[in-house]
Structures are given as C-alpha cells and as structure tokens.
Design an enzyme around this catalytic site. Structure first.
Site, short mmCIF file in Angstrom:
data_model
loop_
_atom_site.label_atom_id
_atom_site.label_comp_id
_atom_site.label_asym_id
_atom_site.label_seq_id
_atom_site.Cartn_x
_atom_site.Cartn_y
_atom_site.Cartn_z
N VAL A 4 -7.90 -13.49 19.88
CA VAL A 4 -8.06 -13.98 18.51
C VAL A 4 -7.50 -15.39 18.37
O VAL A 4 -8.11 -16.25 17.72
CB VAL A 4 -7.38 -13.03 17.51
CG1 VAL A 4 -7.48 -13.57 16.09
CG2 VAL A 4 -8.03 -11.65 17.59
N GLY A 5 -6.34 -15.65 18.98
CA GLY A 5 -5.78 -16.99 18.92
C GLY A 5 -6.71 -18.02 19.52
O GLY A 5 -6.92 -19.10 18.94
N GLU A 37 -5.97 -11.52 5.80
CA GLU A 37 -7.35 -11.04 5.73
C GLU A 37 -7.79 -10.44 7.06
O GLU A 37 -8.52 -9.44 7.09
CB GLU A 37 -8.29 -12.20 5.35
CG GLU A 37 -9.74 -11.79 5.17
CD GLU A 37 -9.93 -10.85 3.98
OE1 GLU A 37 -10.25 -9.66 4.24
OE2 GLU A 37 -9.74 -11.28 2.85
N ILE A 85 -14.65 -8.65 8.01
CA ILE A 85 -15.02 -8.16 6.68
C ILE A 85 -13.99 -8.66 5.65
O ILE A 85 -12.80 -8.42 5.82
CB ILE A 85 -15.06 -6.62 6.66
CG1 ILE A 85 -16.05 -6.07 7.69
CG2 ILE A 85 -15.42 -6.11 5.27
CD1 ILE A 85 -16.01 -4.56 7.84
N LYS A 107 -4.04 0.18 8.91
CA LYS A 107 -4.97 -0.54 8.04
C LYS A 107 -5.11 0.14 6.69
O LYS A 107 -5.17 -0.54 5.65
CB LYS A 107 -6.33 -0.65 8.74
CG LYS A 107 -6.27 -1.48 10.02
CD LYS A 107 -7.55 -1.37 10.83
CE LYS A 107 -7.46 -2.17 12.11
NZ LYS A 107 -8.66 -1.99 12.97
#
Length: 428
Positions: free
Chosen positions: A16-17, A130, A137, A206
């Site tokens: 992700v980074g 987010e 999403i 989550k």
C-alpha cells in the site's frame, strides 16, 4: 497556486505504501489542480529503500520513529500495520506534535482509535482512515459525511476479500475449504498464517470501526461476536445453491431499542440481495438510514491501487482544509450503547446433519426442534446408505437464537448424529 504545498511523510513502503507513493507521483498534476495546492512528499521511511519507487530527492529514513519526530511535515501517512508497536508509536508522535495522520491500519483504529482521536482533538491535528475499511470503497466518508442527516439503523457487508475469494472459488470449483485455502496462499490472496482472515478477526476490526461511525459510540471490539469460515464445506455451498442462497462471511451490526448487536459470521444470503453476487476479492457494504433507506457500495477491498486511492482521498481532504471529527462527532460526544442479548437474536437457519441411516433418526431430530418451538420450513434428504452416514439438510423458520442453540445441543447429543453444521440465513 498561492497555497503552500501539503507536506507528506510516509511510514511503510510495502504494497500500500508503494502504491501511495506511485499515485502521488503519477497523478501529481491532477491532485494539485483538484486540491488547489501541491501534495509534496517530504519524507519516507522503511527498513530498506525500494529501488522501484519514485523517491529521488525525498529524504529517506530507516527508522520511522525518527522521521515522525524530526521530519518537517503536515501529515504523516502510517502504512506499517499492526495494532501496536512502531505503527502506534509514530502515529502518537505525529499527533502529539499537532500534525495530522492518515492510516490504513484497521487493527490500530479498532484497538486505539478513540485514544488517538482524543489526542488529535487536544493537539489540533486530524485523523483520516478511509483506507482502513473496504479498500477503495468510500464507506468512511459515506458514514461520516454523506449519511450525516440519517439515523443509521444497520450496517453490514462483505469486509474481507480473502474469505470472499475462498468461498467464491469453493462454489465455482466444487472443492473443499482446505484445498482452496492452500491455493489462495500460493497465489498470495491469503497469508501463510491465515487466522486473521478466515477466523473473522479482520472483519471484526473493520466492523468495530463502522459501528462507531454508524451509531456514534466508542469502539468496542470486545462486544463483537466472531465466527469464521473454517467449518463451511463444499457440501454446504452446493446445498446453498440449491436453496437459492450464496454463503458469505458477513459483518453485521444493527441498532434497536434492545441495544446494539454486532456480529461476524458466515451466512446464507438470498440471491435477490446484492451481496449474494459480490464475488472473488471484492467487498461490499450495505447501510440503512431512516431518510435515505438502503445504500450499497461495492469495490475492490484490498490491493495497492484501490487502497492507495483511499489514502490519497484523505490527503486531498486535508489539502483542501476539509476536516471532520474522527468518528463524525467529538470524542466526548460518543455515547456507549447497551449490547443486545445474543440469545434474543432472531434468524432463520440452515442445518446440515450427517446421520446414521437407521429408523427413528428423523423423529428424534424433529422432537428436539419441536420441544424448543423451532419450526421446520423444508427438508432435503436423498438416497440411502445403510453402512454410512448420509446428509440431511433442513431450514427452519425465524426463531430466537437461544432456542435454536438449545435444540442444536440436543440434536448433537443423539447417538445417530455424527456431525451438525448450523449457518444463519439472512432473509433481507
């Protein structure tokens, strides 16, 4: 552009980074035109500097704690992961300095989100997360802003792409859980230790975040009952198809006069409901508000590009000066709500028995259900195998969970029953 750049330091350069660094580089002009200012990377931290990322001229740190303490930034992006350790250290350091934080770290938010939000409020920073739920999403923004005119009564969804991939592949291939899990690990969809995903822990993290946002209450991870997908068999998936359902691992939270009920479990979802058709590694989230009614958001729940998109969405809000309280309201306005009794939960159920093919078995099962006032809806039994156990499948009408579990305990105690699997049916 008259505004000074938004100065960004990023801790963690993994999947992700790396995706976030690439997006900031590739979309620099687009982001600047939409934000009215440049988004500039002023620091990056990882154990080893990746050679395939556009980091020329960016100060590099092998210790994220040093970067968080010494670097001159406006916002720190934490993409290290883990509920505590260095990830929590760098976030606290940034917030204590009065800086803002953006993170994709659902475990950290689920365990420490309220504490971190309190620091942010006290020191004048902001927190964006987010990317912590649903990958690309925009569910956090939806709950915190788009649905702010609604009292949300329910939020539910498919929140773990690994489990959804496994269940989809089991259905498509007819193979059993262990075989498909091994394949998912080989393909990189599941970790070497898949416990976090397949036992529902990731989904619970989550869901805890969504519950706080939806119902304006402090995060309470311990209040979430959690059940994974290890016991779901190819046989159950075939019967689900025949009955008009798909089996999905759901996170479900609802609010009523009795309190808040939040649970993670595999459920049979009717084909008429949108979640039934969400396949592979995709996620989908359903909300129900008193004015807007039902909304459904679907998209890729993980991966470098979708998650980086969500990270940058938070950065864009900060660049524009658009900020909200971390959980939609100030921390002191988050109000604990009572937990609804799990035994009072009402649901229809699917029951699959493996029984000895001998006289009187079904009468004993029916008696156990009758005595607990559980009403059968339909039964499937095919063929005979006197020397073996055979499957008997039934569905029952909605009943309270306490009665259902008492009936199940009695059925399991029957000498003629070798195995019993119970799966909730979501009649949505």
């Amino acid at each position: 552009m008259s505004k000074s750049p938004l100065k960004i330091a990023i801790a963690g350069l993994g999947t992700v980074g790396g995706g976030t660094v690439q997006l900031l580089h590739d979309q620099a002009d687009l982001l600047a035109s939409r934000a009215g200012r440049k988004l500039t990377l002023v620091g990056a931290a990882a154990l080893v500097k990746p050679s395939d990322l556009p980091l020329d001229g960016v100060p590099f740190f092998t210790d994220a704690r040093v970067m968080a303490k010494d670097c001159d930034y406006d916002v720190l992006v934490e993409l290290i992961g883990g509920a505590g350790g260095i990830a929590l250290d760098v976030v606290k350091t940034a917030l204590e300095r009065g800086r803002s934080v953006v993170t994709a770290n659902k475990a950290m938010i689920a365990h420490h989100g309220v504490e971190l939000a309190r620091i942010a409020e006290a020191k004048g920073g902001n927190m964006g997360f987010e990317a912590s739920v649903g990958g690309g999403i925009p569910i956090i923004k939806s709950l915190r802003e788009g649905l702010s005119g609604n009292a949300v009564g329910k939020v539910m969804g498919i929140l773990n792409g690994t489990c959804n991939y496994i269940l989809t592949t089991m259905r498509d291939s007819g193979r059993d859980f262990a075989d498909v899990l091994a394949e998912a690990q080989a393909l990189g969809y599941a970790e070497a230790d898949p416990t976090f995903d397949i036992d529902g822990i990731d989904t619970a993290h989550k869901l805890a975040i969504l519950v706080s946002l939806a119902f304006a209450m402090p995060i309470d991870l311990e209040a979430i009952a959690c059940e994974g997908i290890r016991h779901v068999s190819a046989l159950d998936i075939r019967y689900a198809d025949e009955l008009g359902y798909r089996i999905k691992l759901l996170g479900v939270a609802s609010r009523s006069e009795a309190g808040v009920e939040a649970r993670v479990y595999p459920a049979m979802v009717p084909l008429s409901f949108p979640l039934a058709h969400v396949s592979g590694p995709f996620n989908a989230i359903v909300t129900e508000g008193d004015f807007v009614g039902r909304t459904v958001l679907e998209g890729r729940g993980a991966g470098a590009r979708p998650t980086a998109s969500a990270v940058v969405a938070d950065l864009m809000d900060l660049a524009r000066g658009r900020v909200m309280p971390t959980f939609g309201v100030p921390v002191d306005s988050l109000m604990p709500l009572p937990a609804a009794s799990s035994g009072a939960h009402h649901s229809a159920y699917y029951i699959r028995l493996m029984v000895k093919d001998e006289p009187g078995v079904f009468a004993d099962v029916a008696a156990a259900l009758r005595d607990e006032k559980v009403s059968m809806e339909q039964i499937i039994q095919r063929g005979r195998a006197p020397a073996e156990t055979v499957p008997v499948v039934m569905t029952v009408h909605e009943t309270d969970e306490a009665s259902m579990l008492r009936a199940v305990a009695r059925i399991k105690a029957l000498g003629s029953v070798a195995d019993l699997q119970l799966i909730r049916i979501e009649n949505l």
